[in-house]
Design a protein around this motif. Structure first.
Motif, PDB file in Angstrom:
ATOM      1  N   SER A  33      -5.280  27.657 -32.008  1.00 18.19           N
ATOM      2  CA  SER A  33      -5.009  27.184 -30.798  1.00 18.19           C
ATOM      3  C   SER A  33      -4.870  28.035 -29.666  1.00 18.19           C
ATOM      4  CB  SER A  33      -4.104  25.973 -30.811  1.00 18.19           C
ATOM      5  OG  SER A  33      -2.787  26.554 -31.077  1.00 18.19           O
ATOM      6  N   SER A  34      -5.349  27.287 -28.334  1.00 13.18           N
ATOM      7  CA  SER A  34      -4.765  28.317 -27.279  1.00 13.18           C
ATOM      8  C   SER A  34      -3.675  28.226 -26.515  1.00 13.18           C
ATOM      9  CB  SER A  34      -5.954  27.977 -26.294  1.00 13.18           C
ATOM     10  OG  SER A  34      -7.301  28.822 -26.591  1.00 13.18           O
ATOM     11  N   PRO A  35      -2.998  28.979 -26.124  1.00 13.41           N
ATOM     12  CA  PRO A  35      -1.894  28.969 -25.035  1.00 13.41           C
ATOM     13  C   PRO A  35      -2.096  27.921 -23.715  1.00 13.41           C
ATOM     14  CG  PRO A  35      -2.624  31.045 -24.660  1.00 13.41           C
ATOM     15  CD  PRO A  35      -3.675  30.311 -25.709  1.00 13.41           C
ATOM     16  N   ALA A  36      -0.963  27.443 -23.340  1.00 14.57           N
ATOM     17  CA  ALA A  36      -0.970  26.730 -22.141  1.00 14.57           C
ATOM     18  C   ALA A  36       0.101  27.603 -21.222  1.00 14.57           C
ATOM     19  CB  ALA A  36      -0.568  25.336 -22.169  1.00 14.57           C
ATOM     20  N   TYR A  37      -0.327  27.461 -19.880  1.00 14.72           N
ATOM     21  CA  TYR A  37       0.662  28.122 -18.673  1.00 14.72           C
ATOM     22  C   TYR A  37       1.002  27.064 -17.525  1.00 14.72           C
ATOM     23  CZ  TYR A  37       1.987  30.925 -14.709  1.00 14.72           C
ATOM     24  OH  TYR A  37       2.790  31.533 -13.679  1.00 14.72           O
ATOM     25  N   TRP A  38       2.052  27.153 -17.272  1.00 14.82           N
ATOM     26  CA  TRP A  38       2.662  26.231 -16.144  1.00 14.82           C
ATOM     27  C   TRP A  38       4.125  26.794 -15.814  1.00 14.82           C
ATOM     28  CZ3 TRP A  38       7.237  22.857 -16.399  1.00 14.82           C
ATOM     29  CH2 TRP A  38       7.237  22.069 -15.227  1.00 14.82           C
TER      30      TRP A  38
ATOM     31  N   ALA B 228      -3.208  23.224 -35.045  1.00 11.97           N
ATOM     32  CA  ALA B 228      -4.659  23.457 -34.925  1.00 11.97           C
ATOM     33  C   ALA B 228      -5.601  22.680 -33.645  1.00 11.97           C
ATOM     34  CB  ALA B 228      -5.475  22.848 -36.177  1.00 11.97           C
ATOM     35  N   HIS B 229      -4.707  22.534 -32.946  1.00 12.42           N
ATOM     36  CA  HIS B 229      -5.179  21.732 -31.479  1.00 12.42           C
ATOM     37  C   HIS B 229      -4.534  22.580 -30.146  1.00 12.42           C
ATOM     38  CE1 HIS B 229      -7.085  18.753 -33.834  1.00 12.42           C
ATOM     39  NE2 HIS B 229      -6.007  18.687 -34.736  1.00 12.42           N
ATOM     40  N   SER B 230      -5.152  22.871 -29.392  1.00 11.58           N
ATOM     41  CA  SER B 230      -4.410  23.384 -28.019  1.00 11.58           C
ATOM     42  C   SER B 230      -3.809  22.608 -27.288  1.00 11.58           C
ATOM     43  CB  SER B 230      -5.743  24.060 -27.431  1.00 11.58           C
ATOM     44  OG  SER B 230      -6.266  25.168 -27.829  1.00 11.58           O
ATOM     45  N   SER B 231      -2.721  23.068 -26.779  1.00 12.58           N
ATOM     46  CA  SER B 231      -1.608  22.030 -26.118  1.00 12.58           C
ATOM     47  C   SER B 231      -2.159  21.997 -24.762  1.00 12.58           C
ATOM     48  CB  SER B 231      -0.323  22.621 -26.378  1.00 12.58           C
ATOM     49  OG  SER B 231      -0.206  23.818 -25.517  1.00 12.58           O
ATOM     50  N   SER B 232      -1.821  21.326 -23.766  1.00 11.48           N
ATOM     51  CA  SER B 232      -1.920  21.513 -22.370  1.00 11.48           C
ATOM     52  C   SER B 232      -0.939  20.599 -21.553  1.00 11.48           C
ATOM     53  CB  SER B 232      -3.328  20.165 -22.043  1.00 11.48           C
ATOM     54  OG  SER B 232      -3.025  19.151 -22.536  1.00 11.48           O
ATOM     55  N   ILE B 233      -0.935  20.958 -20.304  1.00  7.17           N
ATOM     56  CA  ILE B 233       0.171  20.795 -19.410  1.00  7.17           C
ATOM     57  C   ILE B 233      -0.210  19.744 -18.300  1.00  7.17           C
ATOM     58  CG2 ILE B 233       1.956  21.563 -17.585  1.00  7.17           C
ATOM     59  CD1 ILE B 233       2.756  22.618 -20.383  1.00  7.17           C
ATOM     60  N   SER B 234       0.530  18.587 -18.095  1.00  7.85           N
ATOM     61  CA  SER B 234       0.352  17.900 -16.774  1.00  7.85           C
ATOM     62  C   SER B 234       1.513  17.898 -15.851  1.00  7.85           C
ATOM     63  CB  SER B 234       0.017  16.293 -16.984  1.00  7.85           C
ATOM     64  OG  SER B 234       1.098  15.726 -17.936  1.00  7.85           O
ATOM     65  N   ALA B 235       1.503  18.179 -14.724  1.00 11.95           N
ATOM     66  CA  ALA B 235       2.360  18.315 -13.663  1.00 11.95           C
ATOM     67  C   ALA B 235       2.148  18.126 -12.383  1.00 11.95           C
ATOM     68  CB  ALA B 235       3.184  19.680 -13.797  1.00 11.95           C
ATOM     69  N   ASN B 236       3.247  17.925 -11.698  1.00 13.46           N
ATOM     70  CA  ASN B 236       3.268  17.634 -10.129  1.00 13.46           C
ATOM     71  C   ASN B 236       3.602  18.828  -9.621  1.00 13.46           C
ATOM     72  OD1 ASN B 236       2.677  16.944  -7.570  1.00 13.46           O
ATOM     73  ND2 ASN B 236       4.146  15.091  -7.547  1.00 13.46           N
TER      74      ASN B 236
END
Length: 853
Positions: free
Chosen positions: A440-445, A481-489
């Motif tokens: 999976s891929s990393p996420a950045y926030w 086995a699935h990339s994470s994601s970020i939601s934010a304001n």
């Protein structure tokens, strides 16, 4: 200069003989650039500030998700999310909104575009879904209604059976559209709202082909010149010619759109089957091919697959990809070859024969021989960093090592990876039997990089000076086995989203799990089985997941809100002062839910509602009157129904007036005369339902000289008032009376008994005379008393003649009677003499003098 770090922050010696690669979950920007202006393509290219921009110049607040991971940095962060927060993403307020059936497995990430004018259907926010059946769907993002459907088969079929040389290992039996499309929202005469570009695999007769399609996003219609057959040829420096063969190729990475040019990545079908790694570029306007790059033009293999994540790009226009294992002799670049296996590639936009730069781990031979692909994740571009290396990239692979690289100088191949900025072991590996831990891929926030290793805790690494620090991590491990994601304001309300047996949500700051689809009752939110490497999309307050059979949409569900008179208080067994007012409304639009059945419950605590259920009116309102239970306390009242989330309010029942007193504790105690009893004497004032009543004054009096230390006390919150009792110096049975105005008296019975023995005195049998060897005529008798002269019963008195030769009739010690006396018979010694006999108890004693003649 290179830095080594283990996942717990410990340093790794730079001479360590084995190094791992790893799947990465990095995100390259705290925000993504979306559409720039009507003259510039959608934000699939990050700006130097990495600020997200709108998709529509006429709507400054619109947000789109036009490409894999949301932007060309591939950071997975939507920082324009104002609706979803850690406070409302929970089982009660968040859940499934709709399920839209599709014709086959969804592998590509859903894309989102706002304010799309669909001919004859008005303006809609749209989710676009592509399937392995070569279908594309446009779906209303809010209602789940189909807006259009288009097939890319063009008279053919999907590839299946013998035309999928690797079989169904990836989890599907037919292959169509695998890579995530990309949308350019720039209007054209034939695509007024923008164009979607995608690669579809089809079987035409007995030939497998890939076509590049350009679709009008308002209709699904092909644009002029679309589709075009994808072909490519490369010639190595050694003269070896390779032709692109769709039978052995898969477009797994998402498409990249950069400055009007499309970039497509290709690798194997799943196994090594005569494939090679390709990056092909096309003019987005004419669909004419512009460039060809082959990752291993002499020996093949060396796939680019990225677990589906798109080719990345930075603000300077550089393109980044990572590769897998090679054929032939493996990595041969240092000796003049062109096999860039297990390598991070930096490609110039024109795709010349040689990459602009590259990074290959020093243990490439080990990685190659153990199938530890560096391409299992895909590069992620970081926003500009403070410190000596402002332009950085993060990549990881199957083996479990994350690399932080300088985009201005990737480092190529060097002993010990000395040119890498940092290496971080995410999951320790066996040097002889490694397993796939990063798929999976990393996420950045918010200056933090997130990884989700397979079967291991989620890791959140803070960045400082461009280097990864000590990570925060979840308690449990999750399949990754699935990339994470970020939601934010912006930099607030961050939520980390991941798929692991369902859709999961974590507070991005604490990594505390706040929601999982399995938490909701009765399977309300169950996520159907998903495709290989499926990735969620978060947009406009909703989360979209493509599955093997459907598009699932999750978001804020209809919620019951207490609109007034929350937290009321009243006397037990009486109604609250005013009715409880509730409104059911759509959390997105505020529109009322009319005709909904609302149920009220206190969980069986004994209160009652009138009515217990009600139907919402034209404004979505209902009300009920709650009568409190007979027991005092604070009660949680639940408002629930079908189709909306539950809400709660509280109601507090206070006691009624005091009608009686009871002796609640401290009666029937026994204590030494003159002492204070060990436990307090407790009175309780109660109402008609036995609830304790506060504020009642209780007076305490006692007979026989006993003294209440607090002759008056006021009941507290539980209705209790207490005093301690000092006993008289005499032995007696004591009655303590509790009284209060208007209430019947209560009584406590206590006992004052003799204290410890403090004195012993002869009261009989002293100074007797008898024949030697005969019993004395009278018993030796003593009296034992306490400090106040009270006789002490049941204590042992020991009689002792000091070895004079006499004998005692009773065994020592002799217990005192209830009157405090103890008696012992004594037989004189056989020879005439005067005998001294000691009687002792508890350290005090007395003496008898007896004579034998």
């Amino acid at each position: 200069m290179r830095h080594f770090l283990s996942e717990n922050g410990g340093n790794i010696h730079s001479g360590e003989p084995s190094r791992s690669t790893d799947h990465s979950m990095f995100g390259a920007t705290a925000a993504r650039q979306l559409c720039l202006t009507l003259l510039v393509v959608c934000a699939v290219f990050p700006s130097s500030s990495f600020a997200q921009q709108t998709c529509d110049a006429t709507s400054p607040t619109s947000f789109c998700f036009p490409t894999s991971r949301g932007d060309s940095a591939r950071d997975g962060a939507n920082t324009n999310e104002t609706l979803l927060t850690p406070a409302n993403v929970n089982m009660r307020h968040f859940g499934r909104l709709f399920s839209f059936p599709v014709d086959y497995v969804v592998m590509a990430q859903p894309l989102y575009m706002p304010n799309v004018n669909i001919p004859g259907q008005g303006t809609h926010n749209v989710v676009y879904v592509a399937t392995e059946a070569d279908s594309v769907y446009a779906i209303d993002a809010e209602t789940g209604a189909q807006l259009w459907h288009a097939s890319m088969l063009n008279g053919g079929t999907t590839a299946s059976g013998i035309y999928l040389p690797c079989g169904n290992g990836p989890g599907f039996l037919q292959e169509g559209i695998t890579g995530t499309p990309v949308i350019d929202p720039t209007p054209t005469p034939t695509a007024p709202a923008g164009t979607m570009y995608l690669v579809a695999k089809t079987l035409l007769g007995t030939t497998v082909r890939h076509h590049l399609h350009a679709l009008d996003i308002t209709t699904g219609d092909e644009q002029p010149g679309s589709p075009v057959l994808i072909t490519a040829t490369s010639t190595s420096k050694k003269g070896h010619v390779t032709h692109f063969n769709s039978l052995h190729q898969k477009n797994r990475p998402g498409l990249l759109l950069l400055n009007g040019v499309l970039y497509l990545g290709f690798g194997s079908n799943y196994c090594n089957d005569s494939n090679t790694g390709w990056v092909l570029s096309y003019d987005a306007a004419s669909l004419s091919q512009l460039g060809v790059f082959n990752t291993s033009p002499d020996y093949g293999l060396t796939s680019i697959w990225h677990s589906g994540n798109g080719l990345a790009a930075d603000e300077a226009g550089n393109i980044f990809a990572s590769t897998a294992e090679a054929g032939g002799n493996g990595f041969d670049v240092p000796s003049g070859g062109q096999t860039y296996c297990m390598t991070v590639l930096k490609l110039a936009p024109e795709l010349p024969v040689d990459p602009a730069d590259y990074f290959t781990p020093w243990n490439v031979a080990f990685l190659n021989s153990h199938d530890m692909d560096l391409s299992s994740s895909g590069p992620m571009v970081l926003p500009d960093q403070n410190g000596p290396w402002p332009h950085e990239l993060v990549v990881t692979g199957k083996y479990g090592v994350a690399f932080v690289l300088n985009r201005d100088n990737l480092g190529m191949y060097s002993a010990g990876d000395s040119n890498a900025l940092q290496e971080v072991v995410l999951v320790p590996q066996s040097p002889t039997n490694p397993i796939d831990v990063m798929m999976s891929s990393p996420a950045y926030w918010n200056n933090t990089v997130y990884f989700t290793p397979n079967g291991s805790p989620i890791l959140a690494f803070p960045l400082s000076g461009g280097l990864l620090g000590t990570p925060l991590k979840t308690f449990a491990g999750y399949p990754g086995a699935h990339s994470s994601s970020i939601s934010a304001n912006g930099n607030t309300n961050g939520i980390l989203w991941a798929i692991s047996g369902g859709l999961l949500a974590f507070d991005a700051g604490s990594l505390k799990m706040i929601y999982g689809t399995s938490q909701a009752p009765n399977g309300r939110d169950t996520l159907p089985a998903v495709g290989h490497f499926a990735t969620q999309t978060v947009a406009n307050g909703r989360v979209y997941v493509g599955t093997r059979t459907s598009l699932e949409a999750y978001g804020l569900i209809l919620t019951a809100n207490v609109t007034g008179d929350n937290g009321q208080t009243a006397t037990v067994a009486t109604a609250l002062p005013v009715p409880i007012q509730v409104q059911i409304a759509n959390p997105y639009t505020g529109q009322p839910d009319i005709g909904a059945t609302v149920n009220f419950s206190d969980g069986g605590k004994g209160g009652s509602f009138n009515p217990p259920s009600a139907i919402t009116d034209s404004k979505g309102n209902v009300s009920t009157i709650y009568t409190l239970p007979t027991k005092s306390g604070t009660y949680t009242l639940t408002i629930s129904g079908t189709g909306f989330g539950t809400a709660t309010t509280t109601a507090t029942a206070t006691p009624g007036p005091a009608v009686k007193m009871i002796s609640w504790g401290g009666s029937q105690q026994t204590g030494a005369a003159g002492s204070t009893l060990a436990k307090p004497l407790v009175a309780k004032a109660e109402d008609a339902y036995n609830n304790g009543v506060a504020g009642v004054t209780v007076n305490f009096t006692a007979n026989h000289g006993a003294v209440p230390n607090s002759p008056s006390a006021v009941t507290g919150a539980t209705g209790l008032a207490s005093t301690t009792l000092r006993l008289p110096t005499t032995v007696s049975k004591i009655t303590v009376t509790g009284s209060s105005t208007g209430l019947k008296n209560i009584s406590f019975v206590e006992y004052s008994v003799a204290g410890p023995a403090s004195s012993i005195a002869v009261i009989g049998g002293n100074n007797q005379s008898a024949l030697a060897g005969t019993p004395l005529p009278l018993a030796l008798t003593v009296l034992v008393t306490d400090q106040y002269g009270n006789p002490v019963p049941s204590v042992g008195v020991t009689f002792d003649d000091g070895g004079a030769g006499g004998s005692f009739a009773n065994a020592n010690p002799v217990l005192t009677s209830t009157s405090g006396t103890a008696a012992q018979l004594y037989t004189l010694p056989s020879s005439p003499k005067t005998v001294t006999i000691n009687a002792t108890v508890s350290g005090v004693g007395t003496v008898f003098t007896e004579t034998g003649h």
